[in-house]
Design an enzyme around this catalytic site. Structure first.
Site, PDB file in Angstrom:
ATOM      1  N   ASP A  19      -0.532   0.855 -16.216  1.00  0.00           N
ATOM      2  CA  ASP A  19      -0.257   1.129 -14.804  1.00  0.00           C
ATOM      3  C   ASP A  19       1.240   0.924 -14.562  1.00  0.00           C
ATOM      4  O   ASP A  19       1.938   0.342 -15.397  1.00  0.00           O
ATOM      5  CB  ASP A  19      -1.066   0.158 -13.920  1.00  0.00           C
ATOM      6  CG  ASP A  19      -0.777   0.364 -12.441  1.00  0.00           C
ATOM      7  OD1 ASP A  19      -0.845   1.508 -11.971  1.00  0.00           O
ATOM      8  OD2 ASP A  19      -0.453  -0.620 -11.740  1.00  0.00           O
ATOM      9  N   SER A  20       1.692   1.341 -13.392  1.00  0.00           N
ATOM     10  CA  SER A  20       3.089   1.133 -13.028  1.00  0.00           C
ATOM     11  C   SER A  20       3.385  -0.348 -12.761  1.00  0.00           C
ATOM     12  O   SER A  20       4.548  -0.733 -12.710  1.00  0.00           O
ATOM     13  CB  SER A  20       3.410   1.957 -11.782  1.00  0.00           C
ATOM     14  OG  SER A  20       2.513   1.622 -10.746  1.00  0.00           O
ATOM     15  N   TYR A  51       5.930   4.033  -9.151  1.00  0.00           N
ATOM     16  CA  TYR A  51       5.936   5.400  -9.672  1.00  0.00           C
ATOM     17  C   TYR A  51       5.737   6.402  -8.517  1.00  0.00           C
ATOM     18  O   TYR A  51       6.072   7.565  -8.650  1.00  0.00           O
ATOM     19  CB  TYR A  51       4.793   5.604 -10.673  1.00  0.00           C
ATOM     20  CG  TYR A  51       5.011   5.026 -12.057  1.00  0.00           C
ATOM     21  CD1 TYR A  51       6.055   4.142 -12.341  1.00  0.00           C
ATOM     22  CD2 TYR A  51       4.165   5.392 -13.105  1.00  0.00           C
ATOM     23  CE1 TYR A  51       6.227   3.628 -13.618  1.00  0.00           C
ATOM     24  CE2 TYR A  51       4.343   4.897 -14.387  1.00  0.00           C
ATOM     25  CZ  TYR A  51       5.366   4.003 -14.644  1.00  0.00           C
ATOM     26  OH  TYR A  51       5.535   3.506 -15.919  1.00  0.00           O
ATOM     27  N   GLY A  52       5.168   5.902  -7.438  1.00  0.00           N
ATOM     28  CA  GLY A  52       4.741   6.787  -6.331  1.00  0.00           C
ATOM     29  C   GLY A  52       5.864   7.525  -5.643  1.00  0.00           C
ATOM     30  O   GLY A  52       5.620   8.469  -4.887  1.00  0.00           O
ATOM     31  N   CYS A  82      -3.163   4.025 -13.335  1.00  0.00           N
ATOM     32  CA  CYS A  82      -2.304   4.406 -12.218  1.00  0.00           C
ATOM     33  C   CYS A  82      -2.655   5.819 -11.744  1.00  0.00           C
ATOM     34  O   CYS A  82      -2.695   6.756 -12.551  1.00  0.00           O
ATOM     35  CB  CYS A  82      -0.858   4.366 -12.704  1.00  0.00           C
ATOM     36  SG  CYS A  82       0.347   4.841 -11.478  1.00  0.00           S
ATOM     37  N   ASN A  83      -2.908   5.952 -10.446  1.00  0.00           N
ATOM     38  CA  ASN A  83      -3.252   7.277  -9.909  1.00  0.00           C
ATOM     39  C   ASN A  83      -2.088   8.244 -10.048  1.00  0.00           C
ATOM     40  O   ASN A  83      -2.268   9.411 -10.374  1.00  0.00           O
ATOM     41  CB  ASN A  83      -3.635   7.171  -8.435  1.00  0.00           C
ATOM     42  CG  ASN A  83      -5.014   6.588  -8.238  1.00  0.00           C
ATOM     43  OD1 ASN A  83      -5.948   7.290  -7.893  1.00  0.00           O
ATOM     44  ND2 ASN A  83      -5.173   5.289  -8.467  1.00  0.00           N
ATOM     45  N   THR A  84      -0.873   7.740  -9.795  1.00  0.00           N
ATOM     46  CA  THR A  84       0.297   8.615  -9.860  1.00  0.00           C
ATOM     47  C   THR A  84       0.516   9.106 -11.289  1.00  0.00           C
ATOM     48  O   THR A  84       0.740  10.296 -11.525  1.00  0.00           O
ATOM     49  CB  THR A  84       1.541   7.857  -9.344  1.00  0.00           C
ATOM     50  OG1 THR A  84       1.226   7.258  -8.083  1.00  0.00           O
ATOM     51  CG2 THR A  84       2.708   8.784  -9.177  1.00  0.00           C
ATOM     52  N   GLU A 161       0.712  -6.135  -1.912  1.00  0.00           N
ATOM     53  CA  GLU A 161       1.469  -7.052  -2.775  1.00  0.00           C
ATOM     54  C   GLU A 161       2.019  -8.237  -2.001  1.00  0.00           C
ATOM     55  O   GLU A 161       2.301  -9.290  -2.576  1.00  0.00           O
ATOM     56  CB  GLU A 161       2.562  -6.283  -3.536  1.00  0.00           C
ATOM     57  CG  GLU A 161       1.916  -5.359  -4.556  1.00  0.00           C
ATOM     58  CD  GLU A 161       2.863  -4.780  -5.581  1.00  0.00           C
ATOM     59  OE1 GLU A 161       4.011  -5.237  -5.676  1.00  0.00           O
ATOM     60  OE2 GLU A 161       2.424  -3.861  -6.292  1.00  0.00           O
ATOM     61  N   CYS A 193      -5.332   5.201  -5.033  1.00  0.00           N
ATOM     62  CA  CYS A 193      -4.203   4.376  -5.461  1.00  0.00           C
ATOM     63  C   CYS A 193      -4.783   3.048  -5.924  1.00  0.00           C
ATOM     64  O   CYS A 193      -5.741   2.542  -5.318  1.00  0.00           O
ATOM     65  CB  CYS A 193      -3.248   4.159  -4.288  1.00  0.00           C
ATOM     66  SG  CYS A 193      -1.896   3.030  -4.659  1.00  0.00           S
ATOM     67  N   THR A 194      -4.203   2.511  -6.977  1.00  0.00           N
ATOM     68  CA  THR A 194      -4.734   1.288  -7.581  1.00  0.00           C
ATOM     69  C   THR A 194      -4.938   0.143  -6.583  1.00  0.00           C
ATOM     70  O   THR A 194      -5.876  -0.639  -6.707  1.00  0.00           O
ATOM     71  CB  THR A 194      -3.757   0.786  -8.666  1.00  0.00           C
ATOM     72  OG1 THR A 194      -2.423   0.862  -8.148  1.00  0.00           O
ATOM     73  CG2 THR A 194      -3.876   1.607  -9.923  1.00  0.00           C
ATOM     74  N   HIS A 195      -4.036   0.053  -5.608  1.00  0.00           N
ATOM     75  CA  HIS A 195      -4.058  -1.096  -4.694  1.00  0.00           C
ATOM     76  C   HIS A 195      -5.119  -0.990  -3.583  1.00  0.00           C
ATOM     77  O   HIS A 195      -5.489  -1.994  -2.993  1.00  0.00           O
ATOM     78  CB  HIS A 195      -2.709  -1.252  -4.009  1.00  0.00           C
ATOM     79  CG  HIS A 195      -1.591  -1.649  -4.919  1.00  0.00           C
ATOM     80  ND1 HIS A 195      -1.228  -0.909  -6.024  1.00  0.00           N
ATOM     81  CD2 HIS A 195      -0.740  -2.712  -4.883  1.00  0.00           C
ATOM     82  CE1 HIS A 195      -0.209  -1.498  -6.628  1.00  0.00           C
ATOM     83  NE2 HIS A 195       0.105  -2.592  -5.952  1.00  0.00           N
TER      84      HIS A 195
END
Ligand code: DGL
Length: 287
Positions: A19-20, A51-52, A82-84, A161, A193-195
């Site tokens: 992931d980023s 990365y987004g 990571c989705n991006t 975050e 998105c991961t978050h």
């Protein structure tokens, strides 16, 4: 000559996940829950996150460096958490990589199509993920008549975050982001998105309880399991949960201490250490 004791079966090798940054731990958590006997090597690109807001070219180059690192760790398969990176780099990596690769977009898109009743699907993610239209493409491949509406939610990553998972500020921003999707009468929403699964409750409140929320992290772990089963790559070894076996290894490109603190708020087993490595020494050229 290799003896039985030091020969490692292919199916017992770890799964590589990248992931980023820290967000991909939501995918790690699902893999741990759904396949508790599998070993995992995780890489978070904490030096170069986010990365987004980056271009496809950059994301593909970063992803190739990470894949090289993971292959050096002798992984049996790679999950792009990571989705991006999934949106931009999975087609290239899939074509180049000697081990099977899975991204989060396809599993998320598939579940959304299975879940929608009115064919109106919302997607939220980083700016890069939304402008790639990657989710839209996969959804339309399965359901050509689907109406797909994207909404970039760039502030969510920082809010998560900063630990504002349950906070009036996050509620207010979520309401603003969701307004256009509610107007479009979506009945299904992909948290692309991961978050975002970490603020699932907030997103759910903002979009309304009638909307089905799809968590690509969960769906990806499910598809990964199927992929490993099909290729006879599921380990037959057993581990005790929480045992001292070095079953999970975490690597980052910067800020190992900060990563560890955040990681421990997501993963219940406790991350003992994250090691910083030099990702720049790996080539970014095609594999
Ligand atoms: N991991 C990224 C994603 O899922 C979010 C953070 C970033 O922008 O790098 O798209």
């Amino acid at each position: 000559m290799m003896t039985e004791s030091n020969k490692e079966n292919r199916e017992d090798l770890p799964i590589g996940v990248f992931d980023s940054g820290v967000g991909g731990l939501t995918v790690v958590k699902e893999i741990m829950n759904q396949m508790p006997n599998e070993r995992i090597v995780y890489f978070g690109d904490t030096a170069r996150v986010p990365y987004g807001s980056k271009s496809k070219d950059t994301i593909v180059r970063y992803s190739r460096q990470i894949v090289r690192f993971l292959l050096e760790q002798n992984v049996k398969a790679i999950a792009v958490a990571c989705n991006t990176a999934s949106a931009y780099a999975v087609p290239e990596i899939e074509a180049e990589c000697p081990v099977p690769v899975i991204g989060v977009i396809r599993p998320g898109a598939k579940t959304a199509v299975e879940g929608t009743k009115n064919g109106r699907i919302g997607v939220i993610g980083t700016r890069a993920t939304i402008s790639s239209e990657s989710y839209t493409d996969y959804i339309r491949q399965i359901m050509p008549e689907a109406k797909v509406y994207g909404q970039a939610c760039p502030l969510f990553v920082s809010l998560v975050e900063e630990g504002l998972w349950e906070d009036p500020v996050t509620d207010e921003i979520a309401r603003r982001y969701m307004a256009s999707l509610i107007d479009r009468k979506i009945d299904t929403l992909i948290m692309g998105c991961t978050h975002y699964p970490l603020i699932r409750k907030t997103i759910g409140r903002a979009v309304g309880s009638d909307v089905l929320l799809v968590n690509p992290a969960y769906e990806t772990a499910r598809e990964l399991r199927k992929m490993l089963e099909t290729r006879s790559l599921i380990t037959k070894r057993g581990y005790e949960l929480g045992s001292p076996v070095p079953q999970y290894r975490f690597y980052v490109s910067d800020m190992a201490g900060q990563f560890q603190r955040f990681a421990n708020s997501i993963i219940k087993y406790g991350i003992l250490a994250a090691e910083k490595i030099d990702i720049y020494k790996y080539s970014a050229e095609p594999l």
